[in-house]
Enzyme design. Structure first.
Site, PDB file in Angstrom:
ATOM      1  N   LEU A 174      -7.712  -2.400  -3.175  1.00 42.33           N
ATOM      2  CA  LEU A 174      -6.522  -3.114  -3.638  1.00 42.33           C
ATOM      3  C   LEU A 174      -5.929  -2.561  -4.938  1.00 42.33           C
ATOM      4  CD1 LEU A 174      -7.482  -6.806  -2.792  1.00 42.33           C
ATOM      5  CD2 LEU A 174      -5.777  -5.370  -1.651  1.00 42.33           C
ATOM      6  N   CYS A 198      -9.547 -10.766   2.194  1.00 43.27           N
ATOM      7  CA  CYS A 198     -10.236 -10.571   0.915  1.00 43.27           C
ATOM      8  C   CYS A 198     -11.379 -11.558   0.779  1.00 43.27           C
ATOM      9  CB  CYS A 198      -9.272 -10.784  -0.247  1.00 43.27           C
ATOM     10  SG  CYS A 198      -7.754  -9.865  -0.096  1.00 43.27           S
ATOM     11  N   ASN A 213      -5.608  -7.088  10.748  1.00 44.14           N
ATOM     12  CA  ASN A 213      -6.007  -6.229   9.648  1.00 44.14           C
ATOM     13  C   ASN A 213      -7.115  -5.315  10.172  1.00 44.14           C
ATOM     14  OD1 ASN A 213      -6.481  -5.186   7.008  1.00 44.14           O
ATOM     15  ND2 ASN A 213      -5.842  -7.146   6.148  1.00 44.14           N
TER      16      ASN A 213
HETATM   17  C1  LIG Z   1      -5.224   3.076   3.495  1.00 45.73           C
HETATM   18  C2  LIG Z   1      -4.894   1.709   3.979  1.00 45.73           C
HETATM   19  C3  LIG Z   1      -4.630   0.684   3.079  1.00 45.73           C
HETATM   20  C4  LIG Z   1      -4.345  -0.608   3.514  1.00 45.73           C
HETATM   21  N1  LIG Z   1      -4.069  -1.605   2.602  1.00 45.73           N
HETATM   22  C5  LIG Z   1      -3.769  -2.866   3.052  1.00 45.73           C
HETATM   23  C6  LIG Z   1      -3.443  -3.911   2.126  1.00 45.73           C
HETATM   24  O1  LIG Z   1      -3.366  -3.688   0.917  1.00 45.73           O
HETATM   25  N2  LIG Z   1      -3.212  -5.162   2.624  1.00 45.73           N
HETATM   26  C7  LIG Z   1      -3.266  -5.439   3.978  1.00 45.73           C
HETATM   27  O2  LIG Z   1      -3.036  -6.580   4.377  1.00 45.73           O
HETATM   28  N3  LIG Z   1      -3.528  -4.454   4.872  1.00 45.73           N
HETATM   29  C8  LIG Z   1      -3.800  -3.191   4.441  1.00 45.73           C
HETATM   30  N4  LIG Z   1      -4.077  -2.204   5.356  1.00 45.73           N
HETATM   31  C9  LIG Z   1      -4.139  -2.537   6.803  1.00 45.73           C
HETATM   32  C10 LIG Z   1      -2.861  -2.159   7.517  1.00 45.73           C
HETATM   33  O3  LIG Z   1      -1.781  -2.893   6.991  1.00 45.73           O
HETATM   34  C11 LIG Z   1      -2.997  -2.427   9.035  1.00 45.73           C
HETATM   35  O4  LIG Z   1      -3.249  -3.815   9.210  1.00 45.73           O
HETATM   36  C12 LIG Z   1      -4.120  -1.624   9.649  1.00 45.73           C
HETATM   37  O5  LIG Z   1      -4.126  -0.324   9.113  1.00 45.73           O
HETATM   38  C13 LIG Z   1      -4.031  -1.551  11.180  1.00 45.73           C
HETATM   39  O6  LIG Z   1      -2.850  -0.930  11.583  1.00 45.73           O
HETATM   40  P1  LIG Z   1      -2.801   0.630  11.978  1.00 45.73           P
HETATM   41  O7  LIG Z   1      -3.900   0.863  12.973  1.00 45.73           O
HETATM   42  O8  LIG Z   1      -1.439   0.862  12.538  1.00 45.73           O
HETATM   43  O9  LIG Z   1      -3.042   1.409  10.720  1.00 45.73           O
HETATM   44  C14 LIG Z   1      -4.328  -0.889   4.915  1.00 45.73           C
HETATM   45  C15 LIG Z   1      -4.581   0.149   5.827  1.00 45.73           C
HETATM   46  C16 LIG Z   1      -4.854   1.436   5.400  1.00 45.73           C
HETATM   47  C17 LIG Z   1      -5.130   2.524   6.405  1.00 45.73           C
END
Ligand SMILES: Cc1cc2nc3c(=O)[nH]c(=O)nc-3n(C[C@H](O)[C@H](O)[C@H](O)COP(=O)(O)O)c2cc1C
Ligand SMILES: Cc1cc2nc3c(=O)[nH]c(=O)nc-3n(C[C@H](O)[C@H](O)[C@H](O)COP(=O)(O)OP(=O)(O)OC[C@H]3O[C@@H](n4cnc5c(N)ncnc54)[C@H](O)[C@@H]3O)c2cc1C
Ligand SMILES: Cc1cc2nc3c(=O)[nH]c(=O)nc-3n(C[C@H](O)[C@H](O)[C@H](O)COP(=O)(O)OP(=O)(O)OC[C@H]3O[C@@H](n4cnc5c(N)ncnc54)[C@H](O)[C@@H]3O)c2cc1C
Ligand SMILES: Cc1cc2nc3c(=O)[nH]c(=O)nc-3n(C[C@H](O)[C@H](O)[C@H](O)COP(=O)(O)O)c2cc1C
Ligand code: FES
Ligand code: FES
Lengths: 262, 313, 313, 262
Positions: free
Chosen positions: C79, C136, C197
């Protein structure tokens, strides 16, 4: 039959008909392949996992060569279409049961679309047995027809959806003009379904019809149970073990689902 | 090929006399009953775990049963199997003649189902152990045995009473707290746990506008799930004292070593058997090479954290 | 390029006036605060969801923070963010001038943390809505807010009271029953849920004999998780009446359509933004083409099953 | 600086030194590249997902060409090593900050292993500025040294771990023989660490040393926060945005972790 896992070298890559690719490889078990058998071909495309099943289009005992004819429908076939002479292919096979070519009298082979891929080897074997062979070819349009020369010794009848060559309509319509003692069919499931209906109408016994099935495949060897096809009388056959070539009478056509077409 | 001379000790003891020559097993549902898989060198196999077996034969689900997903596959086979009688009558006698040991994976809809299979196989020379697939839904209460520690413990206790065979309980990852379930079955008498079974997933056929699988959802396996399986093994190995068998997405020796370093006592190869039937041999040799290079005599030296058992000594 | 003339209506209403021009959003943590991503055509974006924002600035975790896995990646960023004051003071004024709407993703260790951020952002023209990251851990009880329906509801209720902004609650998939959590936050006043998430995973560096990530485990994202995310969306869309935003492994228009057919009202693209910054545009155009080909006028016609809402009409 | 996403055609594939591959592509932003900047290159290998970061080894304003020099360490680089003339590469970049080449007096470039990949362009630019340049090359063995000709106008000093060429030992030992007004370094983190220690010993101010960092990268553009490097005084720099080329004084070498080596 022992299944061989082996890398085969691509000797040639050609375009046998519009939208299709033919790969010729040299493979140690070329001599052992029965017409209608298939191989599980390893593909290295991003995000893919499983091998892809492909019929041996033909094989040559003398040259030790095997041919595969396919079109590009997704990531795996796109990867395969990018193989060229000198590249290696990862082959598992030959797998499954080929067509039972026994019997005499006229043999009718009927192919819809890429289903034609299995027939060069089938026709060659039937002709070698001295049987009269009719090859019924169906395609969307003339350019997508595998050339007649690929079926030396057989009478080739053609049907196209757009009428650009031969009969304007379904290849199944051509059945009426034949008097087969055996039928060998390969193509989209809806076309096989139509063939079975037509056979019933023409009073061709389902016991004389063999179809080459296509289902999704995990392993190709009988361990994943993923390739089920409905068995007449209940339960399921395994396309990779009991097939891909099975007699139409063994299948429950009322429960036949189509994972791919329509 | 490494010479036998300097080959490290790859044998592993999963408890209750279930001692295997190597830590590389083939996973349930990916090797049939040991008869169909391509004839590759099996001397690398610590054991074959069979397809899930129920009291009576099952036809399985209607097609479509499998679908590929990115670096993975979904399956909804529906426990197609010939039933325990056929297994005991037709397969077991042959297994008894093999040099590779066979562990029967057991499934059912009720505790009675599991007990019936366990009783029938008890004392058969060809059966080296049982693995309980507790991912099955319990028809009585709809819930999977594996998602509720209490249910999982009841099932384990009942089967434990029904057999002297080594008992492996195979955990489902579709839970908030897999360690709670692991501890419950350990307390209920499991000799080992295997982790994990598949993750529930869905794939949609956009072109035909319907789910890919006839049952809509299926179990996800393959490389895609490896990091999730490692998380489960990492946690379980820290909290349980019985051996943990690592399963999930293993393709290479390096993948298998990830599980052994995370604390697994052994591993099972699943989906990879479809893709590379020779994988078990390569994984086994790769583990031996790694141990030789790093100077490890025995598998128990591999985990990054000492196991609870060792810790207590 | 499709002509505007026959372009189907891609707009979507996520509740409480949060109406977006397209159903394609970029996911939190994969687009920063909208300033760093490569300058690609943003007219395809329904909204930008920002990095998780906390009351005070955070440095984030020590390296190594990311690791690639088969068709996926693990992350444990910790975060890292500049804190809500910086966001409100430095970023919000610029957002107010953009034609793409910005949804702020909110994170914290306590209900107070979330409420603090929500209050500070309430009424700011540049903020179109809030997305609560309830994955979290709650420092008070160690548990993640998102794994316990009661906790998740308390958090949602508290934030609901603190702001008039549209409230999206982002669910974690690391639970036995995600629908129970979804229903709890719906009842507590969420305008929409986003699912999912990341999944908790581990990767081991076999060569160096240590976990790849400094924090040992991290969150798995990318194509690998798509079938798991679809399972969550399929279940939630059937049980909830508020909109479900689908997230997980989307790379292509076909992937996005899987989610829309499974019942999602909109989708978020995450990891793919790192690999193909132009993905959002392609996905948006691909959805429009699909609708045109199949003769769908509006997105609400896409789901394979009518949503509860429609059903109740 | 606007980041370009573009496909570039591979013009040439060579082996610049033992175990390495050099790909030459033509790219629209060749003229805009600062020595030390990198590209995120898309790879299509099975089971991979992320792009792979590679420094531009050199670029030519006149020909619009860019060179990449790399070795095969895993699936992505193995895939890249299989690209040949005519293939297309998916490039995102140029990215990050290059070296600050300002200043006068002798410049010392020091490379460990594949760290050399960034220097052909750096040396060319320094020489073009009329600065005296010493290129210190370290490799495991002589065959793995990039040939001197690649550093026209610079004095090349060599060190090998096996003594097969030049100094028998670490390339860092060669620093003592130099009196640099600026140092430009690239290589495994342990080597950079050793360089910093040696600089302190030789009383070379860290403000005069720039290092090209390597960390795992997700996005390469500052959005994933995955490429953190410990900042002196607390917190982290982003290798892809604040770097990869940063002054040694800006880093907290006591917290420096190494994701890749040792
Ligand atoms: C490097 C990284 C940082 C992330 N940071 C957050 C975050 O700060 N808050 C959150 O709710 N999700 C966070 N996510 C989760 C993404 O928003 C998403 O829910 C997750 O990557 C699944 O989608 P995707 O497979 O398309 O990446 C993060 C994902 C990645 C890869
Ligand atoms: C025993 C057997 C033999 C086969 N022989 C041949 C052959 O000789 N020539 C040939 O071109 N094809 C043949 N096929 C079909 C071939 O296996 C598939 O087209 C191929 O696996 C698709 O892989 P892909 O990665 O390109 O497509 P995927 O990404 O796997 O799928 C892309 C699209 O193609 C559809 N698809 C997948 N499998 C099939 C299939 N079996 N039939 C029709 N559509 C499918 C999918 O539903 C999807 O819509 C055979 C299949 C079987 C089971
Ligand atoms: C800004 C930047 C510039 C770079 N420039 C170059 C260059 O010009 N030439 C070049 O050869 N390499 C360069 N690298 C390293 C290169 O990016 C990696 O070697 C590559 O990503 C490995 O990909 P892979 O799929 O082949 O290996 P992976 O499968 O990703 O990893 C295989 C093995 O290589 C190790 N590894 C992964 N990344 C690195 C790394 N960055 N450095 C060292 N080991 C690594 C892994 O830990 C693993 O052990 C650069 C890295 C960065 C961050
Ligand atoms: C087609 C298929 C069938 C399976 N059948 C069973 C089964 O009957 N019983 C069981 O416990 N696990 C079964 N599994 C799960 C595997 O044993 C294994 O736990 C899972 O596939 C994860 O390992 P993998 O990623 O290496 O495949 C099956 C898996 C697949 C792919
Ligand atoms: S494909 Fe696996 S059993 Fe037929
Ligand atoms: S690589 Fe993503 S922020 Fe640097």
């Amino acid at each position: 039959m022992t299944v061989v896992i082996d890398t085969a070298v691509v000797l040639d890559r050609t375009t046998p008909m519009a939208g299709a690719v033919e790969l010729v490889v040299s493979h140690q078990s070329a001599a052992a392949i029965e017409p209608g058998q298939f191989f599980q071909i390893g593909v290295g495309a991003a995000h893919t996992l499983l091998r892809r099943p492909y019929s041996a289009a033909w094989s040559s005992r003398s040259s030790g060569r095997v041919g595969f004819i396919f079109n590009v429908v997704g990531a795996g076939s796109a990867w395969l279409a990018n193989r060229h002479a000198g590249h290696e292919l990862d082959l598992l096979g030959p797998l499954g049961r080929g067509f039972d070519l026994e019997g005499d009298g006229p043999a009718v082979c009927i192919a819809g679309g890429l289903g034609v891929a299995v027939f060069p080897g089938v026709v060659e074997a039937l002709v070698a047995r001295g049987r009269p062979v009719a090859m019924l070819l169906g395609a969307r349009t003339a350019a997508q027809l595998l050339p007649e020369e690929r079926f030396a010794g057989a009478e080739v009848l053609v049907a196209t959806d757009d009428g650009s060559a031969g009969h304007h309509g379904s290849v199944v319509d051509l059945m009426a003009a034949t008097t087969p003692s055996n039928v060998f069919a390969c193509g989209p499931t809806p076309m096989l379904q139509a063939l079975v209906d037509e056979a019933r109408r023409l009073e061709i016994p389902l016991s004389s019809i063999q179809v080459a099935l296509e289902t999704p495949m995990g392993c190709g060897v009988g361990t994943c149970l993923g390739c089920a096809a409905p068995r007449r009388g209940g339960g399921y056959l395994l396309t990779c073990q009991d097939g891909p070539c099975v007699r139409a009478e063994r299948l429950d056509w009322s429960r036949m689902t189509d994972a791919f077409h329509g | 090929m490494p010479s036998m001379a300097d080959r490290p000790d790859l044998s592993v003891d999963l408890g209750r006399g279930l001692r295997l020559r190597t830590p590389v097993l083939v996973a349930s549902g990916t090797f049939g009953y040991g008869f169909d898989a391509p004839s590759v060198d099996r001397s690398a196999l610590g054991a074959i775990v069979t397809k899930g077996t129920t009291p009576l034969a099952r036809e399985g689900n209607a097609p479509t049963r499998i679908a590929e997903t990115p670096s993975g596959m979904l399956n909804a086979i529906g426990l197609q199997n010939p039933g325990v009688e056929h297994v005991a009558g037709e397969y077991e006698p042959t297994w008894a003649t093999w040099d590779v040991r066979v562990i029967v994976n057991v499934a059912g809809d009720s505790i009675d189902d599991y007990v019936t299979v366990a009783r029938r196989l008890n004392g058969l020379a060809g059966v080296a152990g049982l693995e309980l697939n507790i991912s099955c839904p319990n028809v009585a209460n709809g819930l999977q045995f594996g998602v509720e520690p209490g249910l999982a413990a009841d099932l384990t206790r009942a089967v434990r009473r029904a057999t002297e065979l080594p008992l492996i309980v195979k955990l489902t990852p579709n839970v908030t707290d897999i360690v709670a379930v692991g501890k419950a079955v350990e307390a209920a008498g499991a000799d080992a746990v295997s982790a994990i079974n598949t993750y529930v997933g869905v794939a949609i056929d956009v072109r035909r506008r319907r789910p890919m699988l006839s049952r809509i959802s299926g179990g996800l396996s393959g490389p895609a799930i490896k990091p999730l399986a490692l998380q489960a093994v990492w946690q379980l190995a820290a909290e349980l004292t019985i051996p943990v068998i690592g399963i999930g997405g293993i393709r290479t020796a390096s993948d298998a070593l990830e599980f052994l370093l995370a604390g697994a006592a052994a591993v099972q190869l699943g989906t990879v058997n479809y893709v590379r039937p020779q994988a078990a041999r390569e994984v086994c040799d790769g583990i031996a090479d790694y141990m030789r290079i790093h100077g490890f005599q025995a598998l128990r030296a591999l985990p990054l954290r000492p196991s609870r058992e060792v810790a207590r000594v």
